[in-house]
Design a protein around this motif. Sequence first.
Motif, short mmCIF file in Angstrom:
data_model
loop_
_atom_site.label_atom_id
_atom_site.label_comp_id
_atom_site.label_asym_id
_atom_site.label_seq_id
_atom_site.Cartn_x
_atom_site.Cartn_y
_atom_site.Cartn_z
N ILE A 78 27.66 16.76 7.26
CA ILE A 78 27.80 15.80 6.38
C ILE A 78 28.44 16.84 5.18
O ILE A 78 29.68 16.06 4.60
CB ILE A 78 26.68 16.24 5.74
CG1 ILE A 78 25.34 15.70 6.56
CG2 ILE A 78 26.09 15.79 3.78
CD1 ILE A 78 23.49 16.18 5.24
N VAL A 102 30.42 5.96 -3.17
CA VAL A 102 29.63 6.54 -3.23
C VAL A 102 28.91 5.94 -1.78
O VAL A 102 28.64 6.73 -0.59
CB VAL A 102 27.99 6.93 -3.55
CG1 VAL A 102 26.73 7.06 -3.00
CG2 VAL A 102 28.47 7.34 -5.03
N VAL A 103 29.13 4.91 -1.63
CA VAL A 103 29.07 3.98 -0.42
C VAL A 103 30.27 4.51 0.69
O VAL A 103 30.14 4.68 1.70
CB VAL A 103 29.34 2.26 -0.35
CG1 VAL A 103 29.36 1.53 0.84
CG2 VAL A 103 28.05 1.50 -1.52
N THR A 106 29.16 7.51 1.65
CA THR A 106 28.13 8.03 3.13
C THR A 106 28.37 7.08 3.94
O THR A 106 27.61 7.22 5.23
CB THR A 106 26.82 6.29 2.11
OG1 THR A 106 25.97 7.21 0.71
CG2 THR A 106 25.54 6.40 2.81
N THR A 109 29.49 9.54 6.72
CA THR A 109 28.76 10.15 7.01
C THR A 109 27.83 10.35 7.93
O THR A 109 27.27 10.95 8.73
CB THR A 109 27.92 10.87 5.92
OG1 THR A 109 28.48 11.57 4.90
CG2 THR A 109 26.99 11.81 6.61
N LEU A 110 27.14 8.90 7.57
CA LEU A 110 26.35 8.25 8.87
C LEU A 110 27.46 7.84 10.17
O LEU A 110 26.89 8.04 11.39
CB LEU A 110 26.10 6.55 8.83
CG LEU A 110 25.34 7.17 7.36
CD1 LEU A 110 24.89 5.30 6.70
CD2 LEU A 110 23.29 7.65 7.48
N ILE A 218 25.02 -0.74 7.10
CA ILE A 218 24.56 0.45 6.76
C ILE A 218 23.13 1.21 7.32
O ILE A 218 22.55 2.10 7.82
CB ILE A 218 24.85 0.62 5.54
CG1 ILE A 218 26.50 0.24 5.15
CG2 ILE A 218 23.99 1.87 5.30
CD1 ILE A 218 26.11 0.83 3.25
N THR A 222 22.59 3.77 9.97
CA THR A 222 21.39 4.49 9.76
C THR A 222 19.98 5.16 11.48
O THR A 222 19.89 5.53 11.48
CB THR A 222 20.29 4.78 8.56
OG1 THR A 222 21.66 4.20 7.83
CG2 THR A 222 19.32 6.19 8.57
#
Length: 244
Positions: A78, A102-103, A106, A109-110, A218, A222
């Motif tokens: 992360i 932010v996207v 994210t 990170t994913l 996304i 996840t």
Amino acid sequence: AGVGALQDNLDGQIISQVQQQLGALLLLCAFLSFGGLTCLEVFESERVLFLHERANGFYQAGSFFLSKLLFDTVLLRIIPPIFTGTLFYFLMDMRAGFVHFVVFITVLTLCNLTAASICMLVGLAITNRALALLVASLVILLSLSLTNLFNNSGSMPSWAAWVHYLSFFNYAYEALVINELKDINFQGVALGAEALSVEANQLLDELGFEVENYALDIFVLTGLFLLGQLLTFLLLQYRIKLVR
């Protein structure tokens, strides 16, 4: 026709910038994904100690798995993507806007978490370190080769078009590209023509990126991470039973 005309832009700056961003995004995903290879040793390095302490009743497999997951996830999966992604985002002059940023972070990170999850599973399933490294590297390389940048799903035979859905890399890359280019209008001057405007959505469609799959990419990414963690935990439990 519009995209072809845009490619005839006098200075070529628009297409050049798009190509640079697409390539840079791919390299960034690859860098973070191959960083997941460090997860191959997460469980195996302390396997003997864990089995000894578990036999003495100090803790259960769930506690061991959770501690490893939290430590590895926070410190290595992360924080690095946030730091690296932030530097990359502003140095590459990516799309302005807090939501887009932010996207971007994210998805990075994913992508890192999913690659690490796959490597954890491979490292636990294959005790030979050299073989585990080879298999994990091949999985990541195969996933990389199935992205739309290398294999446009629209140009593939119908019987093979489904293979890019096996690539976690493709979901991450598609989400990043759409986040960067969706709904943008490129402005330029074509040779012998007036001012030209081309929608990025048209360019994305020709490259094989499906704009409507933005949120789905996304979500699937996840899900792949969570599935990998679940399979890793189940395999850990199975190997403990074999030792008994």
